[in-house]
Design a protein around this motif. Structure first.
Motif, PDB file in Angstrom:
ATOM      1  N   LEU A 157       0.868  -1.179   0.000  1.00 43.36           N
ATOM      2  CA  LEU A 157       0.000   0.000   0.000  1.00 43.36           C
ATOM      3  C   LEU A 157       0.905   1.228   0.000  1.00 43.36           C
ATOM      4  N   ILE A 158       0.822   2.040  -1.042  1.00 42.28           N
ATOM      5  CA  ILE A 158       1.732   3.170  -1.204  1.00 42.28           C
ATOM      6  C   ILE A 158       0.971   4.499  -1.157  1.00 42.28           C
ATOM      7  N   ASP A 159       1.707   5.584  -1.293  1.00 44.46           N
ATOM      8  CA  ASP A 159       1.198   6.950  -1.395  1.00 44.46           C
ATOM      9  C   ASP A 159       0.401   7.371  -0.159  1.00 44.46           C
ATOM     10  N   TYR A 160       1.124   7.956   0.803  1.00 40.69           N
ATOM     11  CA  TYR A 160       0.524   8.396   2.060  1.00 40.69           C
ATOM     12  C   TYR A 160       0.350   9.918   2.094  1.00 40.69           C
ATOM     13  N   GLY A 161       0.218  10.502   0.896  1.00 40.37           N
ATOM     14  CA  GLY A 161       0.097  11.949   0.789  1.00 40.37           C
ATOM     15  C   GLY A 161      -1.157  12.522   1.406  1.00 40.37           C
ATOM     16  N   LEU A 162      -2.229  11.720   1.517  1.00 39.77           N
ATOM     17  CA  LEU A 162      -3.481  12.202   2.113  1.00 39.77           C
ATOM     18  C   LEU A 162      -3.718  11.608   3.503  1.00 39.77           C
ATOM     19  N   ALA A 163      -2.753  10.851   4.004  1.00 41.37           N
ATOM     20  CA  ALA A 163      -2.918  10.200   5.305  1.00 41.37           C
ATOM     21  C   ALA A 163      -2.971  11.242   6.418  1.00 41.37           C
ATOM     22  N   CYS A 164      -3.601  10.843   7.516  1.00 33.07           N
ATOM     23  CA  CYS A 164      -3.666  11.727   8.685  1.00 33.07           C
ATOM     24  C   CYS A 164      -3.835  10.868   9.930  1.00 33.07           C
ATOM     25  N   ARG A 165      -3.740  11.498  11.069  1.00 37.67           N
ATOM     26  CA  ARG A 165      -3.994  10.783  12.317  1.00 37.67           C
ATOM     27  C   ARG A 165      -5.489  10.500  12.458  1.00 37.67           C
ATOM     28  N   ILE A 166      -5.814   9.423  13.119  1.00 45.57           N
ATOM     29  CA  ILE A 166      -7.214   9.086  13.347  1.00 45.57           C
ATOM     30  C   ILE A 166      -7.888  10.215  14.128  1.00 45.57           C
ATOM     31  N   GLY A 167      -8.984  10.705  13.596  1.00 45.23           N
ATOM     32  CA  GLY A 167      -9.737  11.770  14.255  1.00 45.23           C
ATOM     33  C   GLY A 167      -9.208  13.163  14.016  1.00 45.23           C
ATOM     34  N   GLU A 168      -8.134  13.303  13.257  1.00 43.65           N
ATOM     35  CA  GLU A 168      -7.528  14.621  13.046  1.00 43.65           C
ATOM     36  C   GLU A 168      -8.383  15.509  12.148  1.00 43.65           C
ATOM     37  N   GLN A 169      -8.512  16.747  12.522  1.00 43.02           N
ATOM     38  CA  GLN A 169      -9.108  17.749  11.652  1.00 43.02           C
ATOM     39  C   GLN A 169      -7.966  18.496  10.975  1.00 43.02           C
ATOM     40  N   LEU A 170      -7.908  18.480   9.674  1.00 37.71           N
ATOM     41  CA  LEU A 170      -6.807  19.103   8.963  1.00 37.71           C
ATOM     42  C   LEU A 170      -6.764  20.606   9.236  1.00 37.71           C
ATOM     43  N   PRO A 171      -5.564  21.181   9.312  1.00 34.48           N
ATOM     44  CA  PRO A 171      -5.461  22.639   9.428  1.00 34.48           C
ATOM     45  C   PRO A 171      -6.186  23.309   8.264  1.00 34.48           C
ATOM     46  N   GLU A 172      -6.797  24.439   8.535  1.00 32.65           N
ATOM     47  CA  GLU A 172      -7.623  25.088   7.518  1.00 32.65           C
ATOM     48  C   GLU A 172      -6.886  25.360   6.207  1.00 32.65           C
ATOM     49  N   PRO A 173      -5.629  25.861   6.238  1.00 31.38           N
ATOM     50  CA  PRO A 173      -4.944  26.101   4.956  1.00 31.38           C
ATOM     51  C   PRO A 173      -4.810  24.834   4.123  1.00 31.38           C
ATOM     52  N   LEU A 174      -4.546  23.713   4.796  1.00 29.45           N
ATOM     53  CA  LEU A 174      -4.403  22.452   4.076  1.00 29.45           C
ATOM     54  C   LEU A 174      -5.749  21.965   3.568  1.00 29.45           C
ATOM     55  N   ARG A 175      -6.773  22.074   4.404  1.00 22.62           N
ATOM     56  CA  ARG A 175      -8.110  21.632   3.985  1.00 22.62           C
ATOM     57  C   ARG A 175      -8.595  22.434   2.782  1.00 22.62           C
ATOM     58  N   LEU A 176      -8.374  23.740   2.821  1.00 20.63           N
ATOM     59  CA  LEU A 176      -8.801  24.587   1.708  1.00 20.63           C
ATOM     60  C   LEU A 176      -7.978  24.293   0.459  1.00 20.63           C
ATOM     61  N   GLY A 177      -6.675  24.031   0.645  1.00 21.15           N
ATOM     62  CA  GLY A 177      -5.829  23.709  -0.493  1.00 21.15           C
ATOM     63  C   GLY A 177      -6.232  22.422  -1.177  1.00 21.15           C
ATOM     64  N   LEU A 178      -6.722  21.467  -0.387  1.00 25.00           N
ATOM     65  CA  LEU A 178      -7.199  20.197  -0.936  1.00 25.00           C
ATOM     66  C   LEU A 178      -8.651  20.281  -1.387  1.00 25.00           C
ATOM     67  N   ASN A 179      -9.284  21.407  -1.143  1.00 32.00           N
ATOM     68  CA  ASN A 179     -10.692  21.601  -1.492  1.00 32.00           C
ATOM     69  C   ASN A 179     -11.589  20.621  -0.750  1.00 32.00           C
ATOM     70  N   GLU A 180     -11.188  20.291   0.485  1.00 36.66           N
ATOM     71  CA  GLU A 180     -12.009  19.404   1.300  1.00 36.66           C
ATOM     72  C   GLU A 180     -13.007  20.245   2.077  1.00 36.66           C
ATOM     73  N   PRO A 181     -14.263  19.815   2.113  1.00 36.95           N
ATOM     74  CA  PRO A 181     -15.277  20.586   2.834  1.00 36.95           C
ATOM     75  C   PRO A 181     -15.046  20.533   4.336  1.00 36.95           C
ATOM     76  N   ASP A 182     -15.529  21.520   5.032  1.00 38.75           N
ATOM     77  CA  ASP A 182     -15.464  21.541   6.493  1.00 38.75           C
ATOM     78  C   ASP A 182     -16.381  20.431   7.012  1.00 38.75           C
ATOM     79  N   PRO A 183     -15.841  19.447   7.735  1.00 39.81           N
ATOM     80  CA  PRO A 183     -16.692  18.344   8.196  1.00 39.81           C
ATOM     81  C   PRO A 183     -17.791  18.778   9.144  1.00 39.81           C
ATOM     82  N   ASP A 184     -17.623  19.935   9.793  1.00 38.20           N
ATOM     83  CA  ASP A 184     -18.647  20.410  10.723  1.00 38.20           C
ATOM     84  C   ASP A 184     -19.755  21.192  10.033  1.00 38.20           C
ATOM     85  N   MET A 185     -19.587  21.436   8.726  1.00 37.03           N
ATOM     86  CA  MET A 185     -20.549  22.269   8.016  1.00 37.03           C
ATOM     87  C   MET A 185     -21.387  21.497   7.009  1.00 37.03           C
ATOM     88  N   ALA A 186     -21.206  20.170   6.946  1.00 39.23           N
ATOM     89  CA  ALA A 186     -21.953  19.383   5.964  1.00 39.23           C
ATOM     90  C   ALA A 186     -22.491  18.125   6.610  1.00 39.23           C
TER      91      ALA A 186
END
Length: 282
Positions: A157-186
């Motif tokens: 299993l390769i490519d850990y570029g999107l991996a994170c800690r269990i339960g982690e909320q990504l920092p806002e700059p990173l979340r916005l850069g990845l275009n990931e929605p705010d989990p608390d808003m959807a």
């Protein structure tokens, strides 16, 4: 055109950062470029993953995160961390090069379908790796067919570029850069408003072990569909009807895809059930 020029792959033969001779370009993702290189200091062949220049700071942030995560992992089916290099705006993650075929290319190149047992064996190997990963406190978040490598009968299993800690909320700059929605808003499973996020992608990106099991379910179906040929004029049907899998396998996959309650609580629990299932199918 400027973006394509910035991201143009490094030429074979050049020595990058004064140490890594580029042997061949392996591919380009959304945020990085991968190369097979020779470390002129040690003489070993390594994989060099470089931040994609056009992605600027988001590419560097992702690469640094991936490096920190890989540095904590020690598993024979996860590429080994070797080092991290920085020079100016260029940064690179150096890791073990897994010489093999990604599963998608292998299926296409061979032009044959894997048997049900072969597909279940791949799922079993991935569950072992995911069990270790989750036990170490991380989620892969991108368990897809291009990120599975086959080498000498082993599954990586390769490519850990999107991996994170269990339960982690990504920092806002990173979340916005990845275009990931705010989990608390959807709402769970809902489409992400005006962006392209589907319910499928939303489930894949949850910082929970269940997201990797969900991805594994779709990966298994992809493998099985590689050998499926619908009859001419046949209307599209559900995967349960088209693939004609044994009922225990259908139930197993439905729980991976969270279509059946209860869903799997862990990769280890899922692996135990898969072992039992495969013994019954012998």
């Amino acid at each position: 055109m400027i973006r394509r020029w910035r991201d143009y792959p490094l030429r074979n033969g050049i020595v990058w950062m004064g140490r890594y001779r580029i042997d061949r370009f392996l591919g380009m993702g959304s945020y990085g470029q991968a190369y097979a290189c020779t470390d002129t200091g040690s003489g070993r062949t390594v994989l060099l993953k470089r931040n994609k220049p056009s992605k600027k700071e988001i590419g560097r942030l992702l690469l640094r995160r991936e490096s920190r995560i890989l540095r904590e992992l020690r598993h024979p089916r996860i590429p080994k961390w070797i080092g991290y290099e920085t020079r100016g705006r260029d940064e690179a993650l150096i890791m073990e090069l897994v010489e093999g075929d990604d599963l998608e290319s292998r299926l296409m190149a061979q032009g044959r379908a894997l048997t049900l047992r072969e597909a279940l064996c791949i799922a079993k190997e991935l569950l072992r790796t995911l069990g270790y990963l989750h036990g170490a406190g991380f989620v892969h978040r991108d368990v897809r067919i291009p990120n599975v490598m086959a080498k000498d009968g082993a599954i990586y299993l390769i490519d850990y570029g999107l991996a994170c800690r269990i339960g982690e909320q990504l920092p806002e700059p990173l979340r916005l850069g990845l275009n990931e929605p705010d989990p608390d808003m959807a709402a769970p499973g809902a489409a992400a408003g005006s962006d392209s996020w589907s319910a499928f992608k939303r489930k894949m990106r949850r910082p929970l072990p269940s997201s990797d099991l969900y991805g594994l379910g779709h990966l298994f179906l992809f493998i099985m569909y590689a050998g499926y040929e619908p009859e001419e004029g046949q209307a599209e049907r559900s995967w349960e009807e088209e693939l004609a899998l044994p009922r225990p396998v259908v139930l197993f996959v439905r729980r991976l895809l969270e279509l059946e309650e209860p869903g799997w609580q862990s990769a280890d629990q899922c692996l135990q059930e898969l072992d039992r299932l495969m013994a019954e199918l012998q």
